[in-house]
Design a protein around this motif. Structure first.
Motif, PDB file in Angstrom:
ATOM      1  N   SER A 156       8.730 -75.133  96.228  1.00 24.85           N
ATOM      2  CA  SER A 156       9.542 -74.191  97.004  1.00 24.85           C
ATOM      3  C   SER A 156      10.255 -73.198  96.089  1.00 24.85           C
ATOM      4  CB  SER A 156      10.559 -74.939  97.874  1.00 24.85           C
ATOM      5  OG  SER A 156      11.404 -75.752  97.082  1.00 24.85           O
ATOM      6  N   SER A 157      10.735 -73.687  94.936  1.00 26.83           N
ATOM      7  CA  SER A 157      11.389 -72.796  93.973  1.00 26.83           C
ATOM      8  C   SER A 157      10.414 -71.771  93.421  1.00 26.83           C
ATOM      9  CB  SER A 157      11.996 -73.601  92.817  1.00 26.83           C
ATOM     10  OG  SER A 157      13.005 -74.458  93.261  1.00 26.83           O
ATOM     11  N   GLY A 158       9.199 -72.242  93.090  1.00 26.93           N
ATOM     12  CA  GLY A 158       8.171 -71.338  92.563  1.00 26.93           C
ATOM     13  C   GLY A 158       7.767 -70.276  93.571  1.00 26.93           C
ATOM     14  N   LEU A 159       7.623 -70.696  94.828  1.00 26.55           N
ATOM     15  CA  LEU A 159       7.235 -69.759  95.889  1.00 26.55           C
ATOM     16  C   LEU A 159       8.323 -68.702  96.108  1.00 26.55           C
ATOM     17  CD1 LEU A 159       5.145 -69.116  98.139  1.00 26.55           C
ATOM     18  CD2 LEU A 159       6.486 -70.589  99.653  1.00 26.55           C
ATOM     19  N   ALA A 160       9.566 -69.159  96.187  1.00 27.13           N
ATOM     20  CA  ALA A 160      10.680 -68.227  96.401  1.00 27.13           C
ATOM     21  C   ALA A 160      10.878 -67.308  95.199  1.00 27.13           C
ATOM     22  CB  ALA A 160      11.961 -69.009  96.676  1.00 27.13           C
ATOM     23  N   LEU A 161      10.742 -67.868  94.003  1.00 26.37           N
ATOM     24  CA  LEU A 161      10.915 -67.070  92.791  1.00 26.37           C
ATOM     25  C   LEU A 161       9.847 -65.991  92.685  1.00 26.37           C
ATOM     26  CD1 LEU A 161      12.556 -66.707  90.183  1.00 26.37           C
ATOM     27  CD2 LEU A 161      10.966 -68.283  89.063  1.00 26.37           C
ATOM     28  N   LEU A 162       8.608 -66.347  92.999  1.00 30.96           N
ATOM     29  CA  LEU A 162       7.513 -65.374  92.949  1.00 30.96           C
ATOM     30  C   LEU A 162       7.747 -64.238  93.942  1.00 30.96           C
ATOM     31  CD1 LEU A 162       4.740 -64.543  91.854  1.00 30.96           C
ATOM     32  CD2 LEU A 162       3.698 -65.981  93.632  1.00 30.96           C
ATOM     33  N   GLY A 163       8.104 -64.596  95.174  1.00 37.57           N
ATOM     34  CA  GLY A 163       8.359 -63.583  96.196  1.00 37.57           C
ATOM     35  C   GLY A 163       9.517 -62.671  95.833  1.00 37.57           C
ATOM     36  N   ALA A 164      10.601 -63.270  95.317  1.00 38.79           N
ATOM     37  CA  ALA A 164      11.776 -62.483  94.933  1.00 38.79           C
ATOM     38  C   ALA A 164      11.478 -61.571  93.752  1.00 38.79           C
ATOM     39  CB  ALA A 164      12.935 -63.410  94.594  1.00 38.79           C
ATOM     40  N   GLN A 193      18.411 -63.611  95.554  1.00 35.40           N
ATOM     41  CA  GLN A 193      17.431 -64.663  95.823  1.00 35.40           C
ATOM     42  C   GLN A 193      17.044 -65.400  94.539  1.00 35.40           C
ATOM     43  OE1 GLN A 193      14.361 -62.371  97.760  1.00 35.40           O
ATOM     44  NE2 GLN A 193      15.128 -62.826  99.805  1.00 35.40           N
ATOM     45  N   ILE A 194      16.848 -64.655  93.457  1.00 34.26           N
ATOM     46  CA  ILE A 194      16.513 -65.270  92.167  1.00 34.26           C
ATOM     47  C   ILE A 194      17.637 -66.199  91.720  1.00 34.26           C
ATOM     48  CG2 ILE A 194      16.124 -64.789  89.706  1.00 34.26           C
ATOM     49  CD1 ILE A 194      14.715 -62.174  90.630  1.00 34.26           C
ATOM     50  N   LEU A 195      18.878 -65.749  91.885  1.00 33.58           N
ATOM     51  CA  LEU A 195      20.037 -66.573  91.522  1.00 33.58           C
ATOM     52  C   LEU A 195      20.088 -67.851  92.357  1.00 33.58           C
ATOM     53  CD1 LEU A 195      22.722 -66.889  89.952  1.00 33.58           C
ATOM     54  CD2 LEU A 195      23.832 -65.601  91.786  1.00 33.58           C
ATOM     55  N   LEU A 196      19.832 -67.741  93.657  1.00 36.59           N
ATOM     56  CA  LEU A 196      19.845 -68.916  94.539  1.00 36.59           C
ATOM     57  C   LEU A 196      18.723 -69.887  94.189  1.00 36.59           C
ATOM     58  CD1 LEU A 196      20.584 -67.175  97.978  1.00 36.59           C
ATOM     59  CD2 LEU A 196      22.115 -68.689  96.709  1.00 36.59           C
ATOM     60  N   VAL A 197      17.579 -69.370  93.784  1.00 40.32           N
ATOM     61  CA  VAL A 197      16.449 -70.231  93.388  1.00 40.32           C
ATOM     62  C   VAL A 197      16.809 -71.022  92.133  1.00 40.32           C
ATOM     63  CG1 VAL A 197      14.099 -70.219  92.479  1.00 40.32           C
ATOM     64  CG2 VAL A 197      14.651 -68.858  94.484  1.00 40.32           C
ATOM     65  N   VAL A 198      17.440 -70.362  91.181  1.00 39.84           N
ATOM     66  CA  VAL A 198      17.864 -71.041  89.946  1.00 39.84           C
ATOM     67  C   VAL A 198      18.862 -72.158  90.272  1.00 39.84           C
ATOM     68  CG1 VAL A 198      19.102 -70.748  87.758  1.00 39.84           C
ATOM     69  CG2 VAL A 198      17.429 -69.038  88.469  1.00 39.84           C
ATOM     70  N   ILE A 199      19.807 -71.873  91.159  1.00 35.91           N
ATOM     71  CA  ILE A 199      20.788 -72.887  91.577  1.00 35.91           C
ATOM     72  C   ILE A 199      20.079 -74.052  92.265  1.00 35.91           C
ATOM     73  CG2 ILE A 199      22.753 -73.350  93.096  1.00 35.91           C
ATOM     74  CD1 ILE A 199      23.628 -70.443  92.644  1.00 35.91           C
ATOM     75  N   LEU A 239       8.719 -63.162 103.804  1.00 39.55           N
ATOM     76  CA  LEU A 239       7.952 -64.320 104.261  1.00 39.55           C
ATOM     77  C   LEU A 239       7.901 -65.450 103.235  1.00 39.55           C
ATOM     78  CD1 LEU A 239       6.174 -65.567 106.455  1.00 39.55           C
ATOM     79  CD2 LEU A 239       4.204 -64.422 105.410  1.00 39.55           C
ATOM     80  N   MET A 240       7.607 -65.109 101.973  1.00 44.44           N
ATOM     81  CA  MET A 240       7.495 -66.154 100.941  1.00 44.44           C
ATOM     82  C   MET A 240       8.821 -66.870 100.730  1.00 44.44           C
ATOM     83  SD  MET A 240       5.008 -64.209  98.180  1.00 44.44           S
ATOM     84  CE  MET A 240       5.020 -65.547  96.983  1.00 44.44           C
ATOM     85  N   VAL A 241       9.890 -66.106 100.669  1.00 45.28           N
ATOM     86  CA  VAL A 241      11.212 -66.708 100.467  1.00 45.28           C
ATOM     87  C   VAL A 241      11.642 -67.492 101.706  1.00 45.28           C
ATOM     88  CG1 VAL A 241      13.658 -66.213 100.081  1.00 45.28           C
ATOM     89  CG2 VAL A 241      11.925 -64.970  98.780  1.00 45.28           C
ATOM     90  N   PHE A 242      11.317 -66.975 102.890  1.00 43.22           N
ATOM     91  CA  PHE A 242      11.690 -67.673 104.121  1.00 43.22           C
ATOM     92  C   PHE A 242      10.950 -69.009 104.236  1.00 43.22           C
ATOM     93  CE2 PHE A 242      11.693 -68.565 108.676  1.00 43.22           C
ATOM     94  CZ  PHE A 242      13.028 -68.355 108.980  1.00 43.22           C
ATOM     95  N   THR A 243       9.669 -69.035 103.835  1.00 41.62           N
ATOM     96  CA  THR A 243       8.907 -70.286 103.843  1.00 41.62           C
ATOM     97  C   THR A 243       9.531 -71.306 102.905  1.00 41.62           C
ATOM     98  OG1 THR A 243       6.870 -69.049 104.296  1.00 41.62           O
ATOM     99  CG2 THR A 243       6.621 -71.302 103.489  1.00 41.62           C
ATOM    100  N   ALA A 244       9.896 -70.841 101.706  1.00 42.69           N
ATOM    101  CA  ALA A 244      10.547 -71.727 100.742  1.00 42.69           C
ATOM    102  C   ALA A 244      11.900 -72.206 101.266  1.00 42.69           C
ATOM    103  CB  ALA A 244      10.726 -70.996  99.412  1.00 42.69           C
ATOM    104  N   ALA A 245      12.644 -71.305 101.914  1.00 41.35           N
ATOM    105  CA  ALA A 245      13.950 -71.664 102.467  1.00 41.35           C
ATOM    106  C   ALA A 245      13.816 -72.740 103.539  1.00 41.35           C
ATOM    107  CB  ALA A 245      14.622 -70.422 103.045  1.00 41.35           C
ATOM    108  N   THR A 246      12.748 -72.651 104.330  1.00 44.86           N
ATOM    109  CA  THR A 246      12.505 -73.660 105.368  1.00 44.86           C
ATOM    110  C   THR A 246      12.253 -75.028 104.735  1.00 44.86           C
ATOM    111  OG1 THR A 246      11.532 -71.957 106.795  1.00 44.86           O
ATOM    112  CG2 THR A 246      11.078 -74.246 107.362  1.00 44.86           C
ATOM    113  N   LEU A 247      11.449 -75.054 103.670  1.00 44.77           N
ATOM    114  CA  LEU A 247      11.177 -76.316 102.966  1.00 44.77           C
ATOM    115  C   LEU A 247      12.449 -76.893 102.368  1.00 44.77           C
ATOM    116  CD1 LEU A 247       7.853 -75.430 101.085  1.00 44.77           C
ATOM    117  CD2 LEU A 247       8.124 -77.077 102.951  1.00 44.77           C
TER     118      LEU A 247
END
Length: 203
Positions: free
Chosen positions: A94-102, A181-187, A60-68
């Motif tokens: 969005s990066s922080g949210l996805a990173l935390l979830g991942a 997911q962590i790698l994609l967030v960094v990118i 959910l957290m990563v999907f929300t960030a992905a939507t943003l």
């Protein structure tokens, strides 16, 4: 350059959203060992799977960030006329949210693989009487690592059948998904920073 950054955001958003769905699916499968719902109904599911980090963290957290991120890439809705500072702030959130979830999903999966599966095992070796109970038989097994000793996989856990295979397969999948997911967030963060830098240079 800005167009390239937006295209990258669209691809990253789609990729993160896809990994989030896979993470949620893997965690859901862990709740039904051998596709049997009775273990869940009887409360015989391990705490790592019940925690659901793949559902709400890597899911959910990563999907929300992905939507943003996707909305930013497509310049849709409130992002259609957003300035560079607002875009950067959204990218950071969005990066922080996805990173935390991942990270939550990654750590939980790592601990789950370390502790081993929740299953019924024979405790007669401890109290000299024949007895079975549910627990984590590999957690305190310091002399041998079950991950490298496949001879333990079918000899220790009595129920569910193939409990170790199920546990290792899907928690390893969650570990790999969360790492991706962590790698994609960094990118995404690097892409957003470059987009902000280029937009400021153009103004």
């Amino acid at each position: 350059m800005m167009a390239c950054s937006r295209t990258c955001s669209r691809i990253l958003g789609l990729s993160l959203g896809t990994t989030a769905l896979f993470a949620a699916g893997a965690n859901m499968v862990l709740l039904f060992p051998n596709w049997d719902v009775t273990y869940l109904l009887r409360g015989l599911i391990g705490r790592h799977a019940m925690l659901g980090s793949g559902l709400w963290g890597g899911g959910l957290m990563v999907f929300t960030a992905a939507t943003l991120i996707s909305l930013m890439g497509w310049r849709y809705g409130c992002f259609s006329k957003s300035g560079p500072c607002r875009s950067m702030l959204t990218a950071l959130l969005s990066s922080g949210l996805a990173l935390l979830g991942a990270l939550i999903c990654f750590i939980t999966s790592g601990v789950a693989l370390k502790d081993g599966p929740f299953c019924m095992f024979d405790v007669s070796s401890f109290n000299q009487t024949q007895a079975w109970k549910y627990g984590y038989p590999f957690k305190d097994l310091h002399t041998r690592n079950y991950l490298y000793d496949r001879s333990l996989w079918n000899s220790v856990c009595l129920e569910p059948s193939k409990a170790v295979d199920w546990h290792v397969s899907f928690f390893s999948s969650l570990l790999c998904i969360s790492l991706l997911q962590i790698l994609l967030v960094v990118i995404h963060f690097i892409n957003s920073f470059l987009g902000l830098f280029c937009s400021l240079c153009e103004t």
